[in-house]
Scaffold this active site. Structure first.
Site, PDB file in Angstrom:
ATOM      1  N   ARG A 196      -1.637  12.687  43.811  1.00  0.00           N
ATOM      2  CA  ARG A 196      -1.560  11.961  42.401  1.00  0.00           C
ATOM      3  C   ARG A 196      -2.247  10.415  42.459  1.00  0.00           C
ATOM      4  O   ARG A 196      -2.729  10.071  41.630  1.00  0.00           O
ATOM      5  CB  ARG A 196      -0.002  11.519  42.057  1.00  0.00           C
ATOM      6  CG  ARG A 196       0.239  11.126  40.778  1.00  0.00           C
ATOM      7  CD  ARG A 196       1.510  11.510  40.140  1.00  0.00           C
ATOM      8  NE  ARG A 196       2.529  10.232  40.639  1.00  0.00           N
ATOM      9  CZ  ARG A 196       3.761  10.435  40.522  1.00  0.00           C
ATOM     10  NH1 ARG A 196       4.440  11.193  39.804  1.00  0.00           N
ATOM     11  NH2 ARG A 196       4.372   9.318  40.910  1.00  0.00           N
TER      12      ARG A 196
ATOM     13  N   ARG B 235      19.099   5.430  38.003  1.00  0.00           N
ATOM     14  CA  ARG B 235      18.726   5.317  39.529  1.00  0.00           C
ATOM     15  C   ARG B 235      19.905   4.834  40.459  1.00  0.00           C
ATOM     16  O   ARG B 235      19.539   4.569  41.598  1.00  0.00           O
ATOM     17  CB  ARG B 235      17.424   4.615  39.546  1.00  0.00           C
ATOM     18  CG  ARG B 235      16.172   5.336  39.841  1.00  0.00           C
ATOM     19  CD  ARG B 235      15.203   4.407  39.745  1.00  0.00           C
ATOM     20  NE  ARG B 235      13.949   4.919  40.366  1.00  0.00           N
ATOM     21  CZ  ARG B 235      12.815   5.650  39.662  1.00  0.00           C
ATOM     22  NH1 ARG B 235      12.908   5.936  38.363  1.00  0.00           N
ATOM     23  NH2 ARG B 235      11.849   5.992  40.389  1.00  0.00           N
TER      24      ARG B 235
ATOM     25  N   LYS C  64       9.351  15.264  37.726  1.00  0.00           N
ATOM     26  CA  LYS C  64      10.213  15.140  36.519  1.00  0.00           C
ATOM     27  C   LYS C  64       9.149  14.936  35.307  1.00  0.00           C
ATOM     28  O   LYS C  64       9.656  15.200  34.139  1.00  0.00           O
ATOM     29  CB  LYS C  64      10.654  13.660  36.865  1.00  0.00           C
ATOM     30  CG  LYS C  64      11.982  13.952  37.718  1.00  0.00           C
ATOM     31  CD  LYS C  64      12.946  12.780  38.135  1.00  0.00           C
ATOM     32  CE  LYS C  64      11.988  11.486  38.472  1.00  0.00           C
ATOM     33  NZ  LYS C  64      11.601  11.350  39.844  1.00  0.00           N
TER      34      LYS C  64
ATOM     35  N   ARG D 175      -2.201   4.573  39.997  1.00  0.00           N
ATOM     36  CA  ARG D 175      -0.757   3.937  40.194  1.00  0.00           C
ATOM     37  C   ARG D 175      -0.891   3.458  41.627  1.00  0.00           C
ATOM     38  O   ARG D 175      -0.920   4.083  42.673  1.00  0.00           O
ATOM     39  CB  ARG D 175       0.345   4.740  40.082  1.00  0.00           C
ATOM     40  CG  ARG D 175       0.727   4.689  38.585  1.00  0.00           C
ATOM     41  CD  ARG D 175       1.990   5.880  38.510  1.00  0.00           C
ATOM     42  NE  ARG D 175       3.268   5.540  39.389  1.00  0.00           N
ATOM     43  CZ  ARG D 175       4.531   6.323  39.358  1.00  0.00           C
ATOM     44  NH1 ARG D 175       4.510   7.016  38.164  1.00  0.00           N
ATOM     45  NH2 ARG D 175       5.238   5.929  39.955  1.00  0.00           N
TER      46      ARG D 175
HETATM   47  P1  ADP Z   1       8.863   7.815  40.472  1.00  0.00           P
HETATM   48  O1  ADP Z   1       9.709   8.530  40.115  1.00  0.00           O
HETATM   49  O2  ADP Z   1       7.464   8.605  40.681  1.00  0.00           O
HETATM   50  O3  ADP Z   1       8.851   6.937  41.744  1.00  0.00           O
HETATM   51  P2  ADP Z   1       8.715   6.217  38.169  1.00  0.00           P
HETATM   52  O4  ADP Z   1       7.621   6.163  37.131  1.00  0.00           O
HETATM   53  O5  ADP Z   1      10.106   6.668  37.811  1.00  0.00           O
HETATM   54  O6  ADP Z   1       8.213   6.816  39.310  1.00  0.00           O
HETATM   55  O7  ADP Z   1       9.053   4.669  38.541  1.00  0.00           O
HETATM   56  C1  ADP Z   1       8.274   3.975  39.205  1.00  0.00           C
HETATM   57  C2  ADP Z   1       9.085   2.483  39.592  1.00  0.00           C
HETATM   58  O8  ADP Z   1       9.462   1.788  38.599  1.00  0.00           O
HETATM   59  C3  ADP Z   1      10.247   2.773  40.670  1.00  0.00           C
HETATM   60  O9  ADP Z   1       9.805   2.720  41.992  1.00  0.00           O
HETATM   61  C4  ADP Z   1      10.743   1.221  40.200  1.00  0.00           C
HETATM   62  O10 ADP Z   1      10.194   0.415  40.711  1.00  0.00           O
HETATM   63  C5  ADP Z   1      10.564   1.220  38.804  1.00  0.00           C
HETATM   64  N1  ADP Z   1      11.861   1.942  38.088  1.00  0.00           N
HETATM   65  C6  ADP Z   1      11.625   3.043  37.200  1.00  0.00           C
HETATM   66  N2  ADP Z   1      13.081   3.401  36.808  1.00  0.00           N
HETATM   67  C7  ADP Z   1      13.830   2.444  37.090  1.00  0.00           C
HETATM   68  C8  ADP Z   1      15.278   2.442  37.111  1.00  0.00           C
HETATM   69  N3  ADP Z   1      15.886   3.271  36.402  1.00  0.00           N
HETATM   70  N4  ADP Z   1      15.852   1.515  37.736  1.00  0.00           N
HETATM   71  C9  ADP Z   1      15.095   0.507  38.634  1.00  0.00           C
HETATM   72  N5  ADP Z   1      13.726   0.768  38.912  1.00  0.00           N
HETATM   73  C10 ADP Z   1      13.232   1.546  38.410  1.00  0.00           C
END
Ligand code: ADP
Length: 194
Positions: free
Chosen positions: A128, A89, A14, A134
């Protein structure tokens, strides 16, 4: 406005595809993951609360991420459009987003889903993890929890946007440019710039 929800499990690509789409269509990138990591870097109260959840691969509470998105939408009300990456999400987040956009007299144009199988996802995330730093990419158990959270809470959004006739899937395996071209084709079939 062109408002895209980019959808797919952790590691689907994404972030990479968002960057290309924002350049091509002149959109504002709203990634809740990036916004949360920036709160953590600045050691804000919100960031400190989110960090523990994120490090375990759990979702952050809906009201926290909805609040962040609300404030970003308000401060960019002249934008040509937005790309939502990692948001919504949950169904509650999707409903809140529909309301926020309708207050701005606009709406979601489409949800574009990147489809990638589980085996490929774990491989990409561990790779990654080696250079992203991370914490949530380093450990297979945490990755599995993120995928579980995705399957339980996020995957149902496919039905939410299908019901609105806004769901479009693209094969997320292939070269970055191949996938980007498939995404652009979808956008151009759906969206007529005004
Ligand atoms: P990835 O899609 O690789 O898991 P993101 O950077 O989108 O990575 O998200 C990392 C973390 O941030 C998630 O595992 C969650 O803990 C938190 N997070 C991100 N966006 C949301 C969201 N919309 N609602 C709840 N938690 C979120």
């Amino acid at each position: 406005m062109l408002n895209i929800v980019l959808f797919g499990p952790p590691g689907a690509g994404k972030g990479t595809q968002s960057e290309k789409l924002i350049t091509k269509y002149n959109l504002i990138h709203l990634s809740t993951g990036d916004l949360l990591r920036s709160e953590i870097a600045q050691k804000t109260e919100l960031g400190m609360k989110a960090k523990t959840l994120m490090d375990n691969g759990d979702l952050v509470p809906d009201d926290v991420v909805i609040g962040m998105i609300r404030s970003k939408l308000n401060s960019n009300n002249q934008a040509k459009g937005f790309i939502f990456d990692g948001f919504p999400r949950t169904t509650a987040q999707a409903q809140a987003l529909d309301e926020l956009l309708s207050e701005m007299n606009t709406q979601i144009t489409c949800m574009l889903a990147l489809e990638v199988d589980n085996e490929e996802l774990t491989k990409r995330l561990l790779l990654r993890g080696k250079d992203s730093g991370r914490a949530d990419d380093q450990n297979e158990e945490i990755i599995r929890n993120r995928v579980k959270e995705y399957n339980n809470k996020t995957a149902p959004l496919k039905d939410y946007y299908t019901a609105q006739k806004k769901f479009y899937a693209v094969n997320g395996i292939g070269s970055i440019d191949e996938i980007f071209n498939s995404l652009c084709q979808k956008v151009e079939n759906i969206y007529i710039p005004s």
